[in-house]
Motif scaffolding. Structure first.
Motif, PDB file in Angstrom:
ATOM      1  N   MET A 171     -13.592 -46.068  30.072  1.00  0.00           N
ATOM      2  CA  MET A 171     -14.181 -44.744  30.226  1.00  0.00           C
ATOM      3  C   MET A 171     -15.456 -44.688  29.388  1.00  0.00           C
ATOM      4  SD  MET A 171     -12.738 -41.001  29.079  1.00  0.00           S
ATOM      5  CE  MET A 171     -12.018 -41.604  27.609  1.00  0.00           C
ATOM      6  N   LYS A 172     -16.459 -44.064  29.951  1.00  0.00           N
ATOM      7  CA  LYS A 172     -17.735 -43.924  29.261  1.00  0.00           C
ATOM      8  C   LYS A 172     -17.789 -42.540  28.599  1.00  0.00           C
ATOM      9  CE  LYS A 172     -22.623 -44.460  30.015  1.00  0.00           C
ATOM     10  NZ  LYS A 172     -23.724 -44.446  30.936  1.00  0.00           N
ATOM     11  N   VAL A 173     -18.170 -42.523  27.316  1.00  0.00           N
ATOM     12  CA  VAL A 173     -18.281 -41.266  26.572  1.00  0.00           C
ATOM     13  C   VAL A 173     -19.735 -41.059  26.194  1.00  0.00           C
ATOM     14  CG1 VAL A 173     -17.554 -39.991  24.533  1.00  0.00           C
ATOM     15  CG2 VAL A 173     -15.946 -41.550  25.640  1.00  0.00           C
ATOM     16  N   ASN A 174     -20.321 -39.954  26.664  1.00  0.00           N
ATOM     17  CA  ASN A 174     -21.712 -39.612  26.336  1.00  0.00           C
ATOM     18  C   ASN A 174     -21.711 -38.424  25.388  1.00  0.00           C
ATOM     19  OD1 ASN A 174     -22.726 -41.487  28.298  1.00  0.00           O
ATOM     20  ND2 ASN A 174     -22.201 -39.989  29.860  1.00  0.00           N
ATOM     21  N   VAL A 175     -22.369 -38.584  24.231  1.00  0.00           N
ATOM     22  CA  VAL A 175     -22.459 -37.496  23.260  1.00  0.00           C
ATOM     23  C   VAL A 175     -23.897 -36.992  23.247  1.00  0.00           C
ATOM     24  CG1 VAL A 175     -22.167 -36.844  20.848  1.00  0.00           C
ATOM     25  CG2 VAL A 175     -20.618 -38.508  21.869  1.00  0.00           C
TER      26      VAL A 175
ATOM     27  N   PHE B 182     -15.800 -40.385  15.720  1.00  0.00           N
ATOM     28  CA  PHE B 182     -14.639 -39.491  15.791  1.00  0.00           C
ATOM     29  C   PHE B 182     -14.470 -38.950  17.213  1.00  0.00           C
ATOM     30  CE2 PHE B 182     -12.936 -35.153  15.664  1.00  0.00           C
ATOM     31  CZ  PHE B 182     -11.686 -35.402  15.096  1.00  0.00           C
ATOM     32  N   ILE B 183     -15.571 -38.512  17.816  1.00  0.00           N
ATOM     33  CA  ILE B 183     -15.529 -37.968  19.178  1.00  0.00           C
ATOM     34  C   ILE B 183     -15.041 -39.032  20.158  1.00  0.00           C
ATOM     35  CG2 ILE B 183     -16.972 -37.144  21.085  1.00  0.00           C
ATOM     36  CD1 ILE B 183     -18.699 -35.739  18.895  1.00  0.00           C
ATOM     37  N   GLN B 184     -15.601 -40.228  20.071  1.00  0.00           N
ATOM     38  CA  GLN B 184     -15.209 -41.287  20.994  1.00  0.00           C
ATOM     39  C   GLN B 184     -13.737 -41.653  20.838  1.00  0.00           C
ATOM     40  OE1 GLN B 184     -18.239 -44.344  20.438  1.00  0.00           O
ATOM     41  NE2 GLN B 184     -19.287 -43.571  22.245  1.00  0.00           N
ATOM     42  N   GLU B 185     -13.286 -41.732  19.600  1.00  0.00           N
ATOM     43  CA  GLU B 185     -11.887 -42.067  19.345  1.00  0.00           C
ATOM     44  C   GLU B 185     -10.956 -41.008  19.920  1.00  0.00           C
ATOM     45  OE1 GLU B 185      -9.109 -42.069  15.436  1.00  0.00           O
ATOM     46  OE2 GLU B 185     -11.022 -43.129  15.226  1.00  0.00           O
ATOM     47  N   ARG B 186     -11.290 -39.736  19.679  1.00  0.00           N
ATOM     48  CA  ARG B 186     -10.421 -38.630  20.133  1.00  0.00           C
ATOM     49  C   ARG B 186     -10.432 -38.494  21.650  1.00  0.00           C
ATOM     50  NH1 ARG B 186      -6.713 -36.452  21.244  1.00  0.00           N
ATOM     51  NH2 ARG B 186      -5.921 -34.439  20.599  1.00  0.00           N
TER      52      ARG B 186
ATOM     53  N   LEU C 187      -7.432 -39.413  25.473  1.00  0.00           N
ATOM     54  CA  LEU C 187      -7.088 -38.635  26.666  1.00  0.00           C
ATOM     55  C   LEU C 187      -6.649 -39.535  27.815  1.00  0.00           C
ATOM     56  CD1 LEU C 187      -9.948 -35.986  26.614  1.00  0.00           C
ATOM     57  CD2 LEU C 187      -7.563 -35.618  26.035  1.00  0.00           C
ATOM     58  N   GLU C 188      -7.036 -40.808  27.771  1.00  0.00           N
ATOM     59  CA  GLU C 188      -6.651 -41.734  28.837  1.00  0.00           C
ATOM     60  C   GLU C 188      -5.143 -41.955  28.887  1.00  0.00           C
ATOM     61  OE1 GLU C 188     -10.055 -44.705  30.184  1.00  0.00           O
ATOM     62  OE2 GLU C 188      -9.497 -45.027  28.089  1.00  0.00           O
ATOM     63  N   LYS C 189      -4.448 -41.664  27.795  1.00  0.00           N
ATOM     64  CA  LYS C 189      -2.985 -41.763  27.797  1.00  0.00           C
ATOM     65  C   LYS C 189      -2.379 -40.751  28.768  1.00  0.00           C
ATOM     66  CE  LYS C 189      -2.677 -41.900  23.072  1.00  0.00           C
ATOM     67  NZ  LYS C 189      -1.994 -41.528  21.845  1.00  0.00           N
TER      68      LYS C 189
ATOM     69  N   THR D 271     -16.248 -26.181  12.353  1.00  0.00           N
ATOM     70  CA  THR D 271     -16.726 -27.562  12.289  1.00  0.00           C
ATOM     71  C   THR D 271     -16.646 -28.199  13.671  1.00  0.00           C
ATOM     72  OG1 THR D 271     -14.554 -28.521  11.835  1.00  0.00           O
ATOM     73  CG2 THR D 271     -15.855 -27.824   9.920  1.00  0.00           C
ATOM     74  N   PHE D 272     -17.465 -29.227  13.874  1.00  0.00           N
ATOM     75  CA  PHE D 272     -17.425 -29.937  15.145  1.00  0.00           C
ATOM     76  C   PHE D 272     -16.095 -30.667  15.318  1.00  0.00           C
ATOM     77  CE2 PHE D 272     -22.187 -29.861  14.890  1.00  0.00           C
ATOM     78  CZ  PHE D 272     -22.370 -29.095  16.029  1.00  0.00           C
ATOM     79  N   GLU D 273     -15.561 -31.210  14.220  1.00  0.00           N
ATOM     80  CA  GLU D 273     -14.290 -31.938  14.302  1.00  0.00           C
ATOM     81  C   GLU D 273     -13.169 -31.033  14.794  1.00  0.00           C
ATOM     82  OE1 GLU D 273     -16.864 -34.144  11.416  1.00  0.00           O
ATOM     83  OE2 GLU D 273     -16.355 -32.048  11.703  1.00  0.00           O
ATOM     84  N   GLU D 274     -13.104 -29.828  14.245  1.00  0.00           N
ATOM     85  CA  GLU D 274     -12.077 -28.871  14.652  1.00  0.00           C
ATOM     86  C   GLU D 274     -12.251 -28.499  16.126  1.00  0.00           C
ATOM     87  OE1 GLU D 274     -10.461 -24.408  13.391  1.00  0.00           O
ATOM     88  OE2 GLU D 274     -12.274 -25.213  12.447  1.00  0.00           O
ATOM     89  N   ALA D 275     -13.482 -28.265  16.536  1.00  0.00           N
ATOM     90  CA  ALA D 275     -13.758 -27.902  17.926  1.00  0.00           C
ATOM     91  C   ALA D 275     -13.394 -29.040  18.877  1.00  0.00           C
ATOM     92  CB  ALA D 275     -15.225 -27.524  18.086  1.00  0.00           C
ATOM     93  N   ILE D 276     -13.686 -30.283  18.483  1.00  0.00           N
ATOM     94  CA  ILE D 276     -13.336 -31.445  19.310  1.00  0.00           C
ATOM     95  C   ILE D 276     -11.823 -31.545  19.442  1.00  0.00           C
ATOM     96  CG2 ILE D 276     -13.241 -33.991  19.274  1.00  0.00           C
ATOM     97  CD1 ILE D 276     -15.866 -33.002  20.310  1.00  0.00           C
TER      98      ILE D 276
END
Length: 100
Positions: free
Chosen positions: A1-5, A19-23, A27-29, A73-78
């Motif tokens: 899966m490709k993740v674009n930030v 962090f975003i890419q890891e989280r 979702l692929e699970k 925070t961005f982490e919380e929102a992600i």
């Protein structure tokens, strides 16, 4: 899966991108046919503490899912966005199973 930030009007640091890419990859699970994911990070210029906005758009064959969250925070929102998307993807998977 490709993740674009995509960071709108600011530069994002490497730790946050990782962090975003890891989280998002987790979702692929829940749904293994995810083609790509677009993550938009925005900061609203308001006096409120919750001025970080995250929009996550997931592309799956035949559909797109979009979640928008605003937090301190961005982490919380992600994290909150990913949890919402998990529920959406599980529903989608169950819906597809019932049609087979």
């Amino acid at each position: 899966m490709k993740v674009n930030v995509h960071a709108v009007n600011f530069t994002v640091d490497r730790k946050l991108v990782d962090f975003i890419q890891e989280r998002v990859t987790k979702l692929e699970k829940f749904y293994d046919k995810i083609v790509s994911t677009d993550v938009f990070l925005k900061v609203e210029k308001t006096s409120e503490k919750e001025n970080k906005i995250v929009e996550v758009k997931i592309h799956v064959p035949g559909d797109d899912f979009m979640v928008k969250k605003q937090c301190k925070t961005f982490e919380e929102a992600i994290e909150i966005s990913a949890e919402s998307l998990e529920r959406l993807l599980v529903k989608r998977k169950e819906k597809i199973r019932t049609h087979i």
